[in-house]
Design a protein around this motif. Structure first.
Motif, PDB file in Angstrom:
ATOM      1  N   ASN A 294       0.977  -0.529  -0.110  1.00 39.32           N
ATOM      2  CA  ASN A 294      -0.204   0.236  -0.011  1.00 39.32           C
ATOM      3  C   ASN A 294       0.789   1.115  -0.366  1.00 39.32           C
ATOM      4  O   ASN A 294       0.641   2.444   0.227  1.00 39.32           O
ATOM      5  CB  ASN A 294      -0.909  -0.240   1.749  1.00 39.32           C
ATOM      6  N   ARG A 295       2.244   1.332  -0.177  1.00 35.92           N
ATOM      7  CA  ARG A 295       3.100   2.073   0.075  1.00 35.92           C
ATOM      8  C   ARG A 295       3.467   3.182   0.776  1.00 35.92           C
ATOM      9  O   ARG A 295       3.065   4.308   0.655  1.00 35.92           O
ATOM     10  CB  ARG A 295       2.612   3.416  -1.605  1.00 35.92           C
ATOM     11  N   ILE A 296       2.781   2.851   2.193  1.00 35.72           N
ATOM     12  CA  ILE A 296       3.168   3.166   3.012  1.00 35.72           C
ATOM     13  C   ILE A 296       4.267   3.845   3.328  1.00 35.72           C
ATOM     14  O   ILE A 296       4.741   4.891   4.059  1.00 35.72           O
ATOM     15  CB  ILE A 296       2.928   2.866   4.323  1.00 35.72           C
ATOM     16  N   PRO A 297       5.392   2.745   3.121  1.00 33.84           N
ATOM     17  CA  PRO A 297       6.954   3.613   4.031  1.00 33.84           C
ATOM     18  C   PRO A 297       7.210   4.476   2.687  1.00 33.84           C
ATOM     19  O   PRO A 297       7.368   5.606   3.241  1.00 33.84           O
ATOM     20  CB  PRO A 297       7.416   2.193   3.056  1.00 33.84           C
ATOM     21  N   GLN A 298       6.648   4.208   1.721  1.00 38.14           N
ATOM     22  CA  GLN A 298       6.963   5.635   0.778  1.00 38.14           C
ATOM     23  C   GLN A 298       6.313   7.102   0.765  1.00 38.14           C
ATOM     24  O   GLN A 298       6.719   8.009   0.631  1.00 38.14           O
ATOM     25  CB  GLN A 298       6.524   5.153  -0.700  1.00 38.14           C
ATOM     26  N   ASP A 299       5.339   6.899   1.626  1.00 39.51           N
ATOM     27  CA  ASP A 299       4.419   7.919   1.772  1.00 39.51           C
ATOM     28  C   ASP A 299       4.819   8.613   4.098  1.00 39.51           C
ATOM     29  O   ASP A 299       4.933   9.428   3.921  1.00 39.51           O
ATOM     30  CB  ASP A 299       2.907   7.754   2.375  1.00 39.51           C
ATOM     31  N   ILE A 300       5.108   7.696   4.221  1.00 38.67           N
ATOM     32  CA  ILE A 300       6.242   8.040   5.388  1.00 38.67           C
ATOM     33  C   ILE A 300       7.430   8.947   5.413  1.00 38.67           C
ATOM     34  O   ILE A 300       7.902   9.711   5.725  1.00 38.67           O
ATOM     35  CB  ILE A 300       6.671   6.839   6.489  1.00 38.67           C
ATOM     36  N   ALA A 301       7.770   8.012   4.140  1.00 38.37           N
ATOM     37  CA  ALA A 301       9.077   8.617   4.043  1.00 38.37           C
ATOM     38  C   ALA A 301       8.850   9.982   2.863  1.00 38.37           C
ATOM     39  O   ALA A 301       9.376  11.570   3.190  1.00 38.37           O
ATOM     40  CB  ALA A 301       9.820   7.959   3.038  1.00 38.37           C
ATOM     41  N   SER A 302       8.092  10.571   1.817  1.00 39.37           N
ATOM     42  CA  SER A 302       7.883  11.613   1.498  1.00 39.37           C
ATOM     43  C   SER A 302       7.118  12.763   2.871  1.00 39.37           C
ATOM     44  O   SER A 302       7.945  14.244   2.416  1.00 39.37           O
ATOM     45  CB  SER A 302       6.738  11.272   0.466  1.00 39.37           C
ATOM     46  N   GLY A 303       6.116  12.110   3.660  1.00 40.03           N
ATOM     47  CA  GLY A 303       6.119  13.031   5.161  1.00 40.03           C
ATOM     48  C   GLY A 303       7.548  13.595   5.542  1.00 40.03           C
ATOM     49  O   GLY A 303       7.281  15.078   5.794  1.00 40.03           O
ATOM     50  N   LEU A 304       8.697  13.064   6.042  1.00 41.57           N
ATOM     51  CA  LEU A 304       9.337  13.660   6.194  1.00 41.57           C
ATOM     52  C   LEU A 304       9.776  14.077   5.550  1.00 41.57           C
ATOM     53  O   LEU A 304      11.069  14.833   5.957  1.00 41.57           O
ATOM     54  CB  LEU A 304      10.432  12.446   6.869  1.00 41.57           C
ATOM     55  N   LEU A 305      10.719  13.996   4.058  1.00 40.33           N
ATOM     56  CA  LEU A 305      10.902  14.878   3.569  1.00 40.33           C
ATOM     57  C   LEU A 305      10.395  15.745   3.193  1.00 40.33           C
ATOM     58  O   LEU A 305      11.429  17.089   2.710  1.00 40.33           O
ATOM     59  CB  LEU A 305      11.361  14.294   2.043  1.00 40.33           C
ATOM     60  N   GLY A 306       9.187  16.091   2.975  1.00 37.07           N
ATOM     61  CA  GLY A 306       8.857  17.303   3.036  1.00 37.07           C
ATOM     62  C   GLY A 306       8.763  18.150   4.237  1.00 37.07           C
ATOM     63  O   GLY A 306       8.553  19.621   3.991  1.00 37.07           O
ATOM     64  N   ILE A 307       9.232  17.585   5.028  1.00 41.70           N
ATOM     65  CA  ILE A 307       9.170  18.830   6.938  1.00 41.70           C
ATOM     66  C   ILE A 307      10.623  19.631   6.215  1.00 41.70           C
ATOM     67  O   ILE A 307      10.832  20.646   6.527  1.00 41.70           O
ATOM     68  CB  ILE A 307       9.196  17.515   7.960  1.00 41.70           C
ATOM     69  N   SER A 308      11.345  18.852   5.217  1.00 39.88           N
ATOM     70  CA  SER A 308      12.747  19.248   5.818  1.00 39.88           C
ATOM     71  C   SER A 308      14.074  19.059   4.808  1.00 39.88           C
ATOM     72  O   SER A 308      13.961  18.011   4.950  1.00 39.88           O
ATOM     73  CB  SER A 308      12.947  20.127   6.963  1.00 39.88           C
ATOM     74  N   GLU A 309      14.010  19.881   4.163  1.00 39.87           N
ATOM     75  CA  GLU A 309      15.373  18.867   3.081  1.00 39.87           C
ATOM     76  C   GLU A 309      16.764  19.111   3.962  1.00 39.87           C
ATOM     77  O   GLU A 309      18.034  18.896   3.346  1.00 39.87           O
ATOM     78  CB  GLU A 309      15.882  20.117   1.783  1.00 39.87           C
ATOM     79  N   ASN A 310      17.155  19.704   4.749  1.00 38.76           N
ATOM     80  CA  ASN A 310      18.424  19.943   5.567  1.00 38.76           C
ATOM     81  C   ASN A 310      18.445  18.475   6.125  1.00 38.76           C
ATOM     82  O   ASN A 310      18.183  18.608   7.193  1.00 38.76           O
ATOM     83  CB  ASN A 310      18.046  20.910   6.790  1.00 38.76           C
ATOM     84  N   PRO A 311      19.910  17.947   6.678  1.00 33.87           N
ATOM     85  CA  PRO A 311      19.996  16.533   6.332  1.00 33.87           C
ATOM     86  C   PRO A 311      20.018  16.574   8.058  1.00 33.87           C
ATOM     87  O   PRO A 311      19.564  15.598   8.894  1.00 33.87           O
ATOM     88  CB  PRO A 311      21.512  16.849   5.921  1.00 33.87           C
ATOM     89  N   GLN A 312      20.414  17.508   8.308  1.00 35.48           N
ATOM     90  CA  GLN A 312      20.195  17.604  10.404  1.00 35.48           C
ATOM     91  C   GLN A 312      19.243  17.483  11.018  1.00 35.48           C
ATOM     92  O   GLN A 312      18.782  16.665  11.567  1.00 35.48           O
ATOM     93  CB  GLN A 312      21.252  18.283  10.872  1.00 35.48           C
ATOM     94  N   ILE A 313      17.877  18.036  10.342  1.00 41.68           N
ATOM     95  CA  ILE A 313      16.981  18.091  10.704  1.00 41.68           C
ATOM     96  C   ILE A 313      16.334  16.830  10.313  1.00 41.68           C
ATOM     97  O   ILE A 313      16.147  16.285  11.655  1.00 41.68           O
ATOM     98  CB  ILE A 313      15.810  19.534  10.541  1.00 41.68           C
ATOM     99  N   LEU A 314      16.289  16.258   9.134  1.00 42.59           N
ATOM    100  CA  LEU A 314      15.850  15.130   8.756  1.00 42.59           C
ATOM    101  C   LEU A 314      16.473  13.703  10.056  1.00 42.59           C
ATOM    102  O   LEU A 314      16.004  12.624  10.744  1.00 42.59           O
ATOM    103  CB  LEU A 314      15.699  14.524   7.604  1.00 42.59           C
ATOM    104  N   LEU A 315      17.238  13.665  10.412  1.00 40.48           N
ATOM    105  CA  LEU A 315      18.604  12.950  11.513  1.00 40.48           C
ATOM    106  C   LEU A 315      18.196  12.488  12.197  1.00 40.48           C
ATOM    107  O   LEU A 315      17.524  12.273  12.968  1.00 40.48           O
ATOM    108  CB  LEU A 315      19.427  13.365  11.642  1.00 40.48           C
TER     109      LEU A 315
END
Length: 426
Positions: A294-315
């Motif tokens: 159901n592509r849930i992992p992709q949706d979670i990944a897209s949601g996180l990447l949509g919050i910020s593109e800063n690697p430190q913030i994503l970490l």
């Protein structure tokens, strides 16, 4: 959404985590409207477990059971106390040092918590420590076990994500030692405020040597395991089986305090512990497949990447997510469900696979001592009779210090990969 509600509801009524995951996964497949897809459930379970390195886990568990039974734990604790017992709060310091030594035997936080909860906590209480504080120190030290190799959670992560288990073992050494050091610093800084007993006299060189020789048989096991793996001589699975053979040799030949009846009981206990882990892994395979379909992992990944593109913030978001979910869910299940989701994000922001793996492992190990469902807290509460909330109240300085260690190794790649690079894993 309904599947999530079902899963949470099952957990709230006390369903075992493995069955809650399996029922939610099967319900998700049934919701797709094609009953024939339910027939794929057993094959998904089997495929999740049909991974050769998983054989290492029951071997490591059995080796730890044997070494604990034949008295290795008490020898290690005595040696640790000889080394650091002269400090104020010496038994608390010895608890941490013994956890480092014990880590090379079992690689399981709950085994550490149970062993020390039965032996060292009563001794600390008898010498004037508050029982809740003694339990908190033991809980804080228990996560050193699955951080310093061998580590069951590293075996699971490496097997699932195709990351070198030997590399993860090498990467866990420094964070585990750092956790020990910062916890001992917390003990020292709060020694007077917590009214810790004044230390005993410093041991003589003869006493240190005698205690070291007495603990040699125990100290040799991590040397055999790590030396074989890091030296490229054996695989983790082979090292685990060698550890069992060594433990049997020590019990039957050197100490002569192991009999077939006790061995049979330990084999049964190993089967029970391994069975619980493998049920979770197998059922998590069903839920993980449904999520992927159901592509849930992709949706979670897209949601996180949509919050910020800063690697430190994503970490920081990845670490925060692992710590938060670890407060309410079994770490093995989290690893199986979330690692395939978050590891690609970690790679996208430039983390080396072993570096990402050790971040996952340390974060989930910390969650073993966080309420409300920290496994180590429940073990200590049941073994010592201390209330869980009283243990948690004394635990927060250690928890903050360990999160600090996690952040250091998360953002300082050279430190995290120092030993893996030395042994050629990176």
């Amino acid at each position: 959404m309904l599947i999530g509600i079902l899963f949470v509801g099952l957990l709230m009524i006390g369903s075992p985590i493995g069955f809650a995951i399996g029922i939610a996964g099967l319900a998700g497949i049934a919701e797709m409207g094609n009953e024939r897809m339910l027939a794929m459930g057993p094959s998904r379970m089997f495929n999740s477990l049909d991974i050769f390195p998983f054989l290492a886990m029951p071997f490591f568990i059995l080796a730890g059971e044997i070494m604990n039974h034949i008295g290795i734990t008490s020898r290690l604790m005595r040696f640790a106390h000889i080394l650091v017992g002269h400090f104020r709060g010496g038994l608390a310091h010895a608890n941490m040092v013994a956890s480092v030594m014990f880590a090379g035997l079992t690689g399981a936080a709950t085994a550490d918590a149970a062993a020390f909860g039965r032996t060292l906590v009563p001794e600390m209480v008898a010498q004037g420590y508050r029982r809740d504080y003694a339990c908190a120190v033991t809980a804080a030290g228990s996560i050193i076990g699955p951080t310093i190799p061998p580590s069951g959670i590293m075996v699971v992560y490496g097997s699932l994500m195709g990351v070198s288990i030997g590399g993860l073992f090498a990467a866990g050494i420094l964070p585990g030692l750092a956790i020990c050091v910062v916890c001992m610093l917390i003990i020292a800084l709060g020694a007077r405020r917590n009214g810790l007993p004044v230390a005993a006299r410093r041991a003589s060189f003869r006493e240190v040597l005698r205690a070291f020789l007495d603990a040699t048989t125990a100290l040799l096991m991590p040397v055999i395991i790590l030396g074989g793996i890091l030296g490229g001589i054996v695989t983790p699975t082979e090292a685990a089986s060698i550890a069992v053979a060594y433990a049997l040799f020590v019990g039957f030949v050197i100490y002569r305090n192991l009999d077939l009846g006790a061995l049979a009981r330990m084999l049964l206990q190993t089967a029970v512990i391994s069975g619980v882990i493998f049920v979770i892994i197998g059922f998590a395979g069903i839920l993980g497949w449904w999520m992927s379909f159901n592509r849930i992992p992709q949706d979670i990944a897209s949601g996180l990447l949509g919050i910020s593109e800063n690697p430190q913030i994503l970490l920081l978001l990845i670490i925060g997510l692992l710590l938060a979910i670890g407060m309410v869910m079994d770490v093995t299940a989290i690893l199986i469900i979330l690692a395939p989701v978050l590891a690609p994000i970690a790679a996208q922001i430039g983390l080396q696979p072993i570096h990402a793996g050790i971040i996952f492992v340390v974060a989930l190990n910390i969650s073993l001592m966080t309420p409300p469902v920290g496994a180590c807290l429940f073990v200590l509460s049941s073994v010592t009779g201390e209330r869980l909330e009283r243990i948690a109240a004394k635990l927060w300085p250690f928890l903050l210090a360990q999160i600090g260690v996690l952040l250091v190794f998360a953002f300082w790649e050279d430190a995290a990969l120092l030993i893996p690079r030395l042994f050629g894993f990176v």
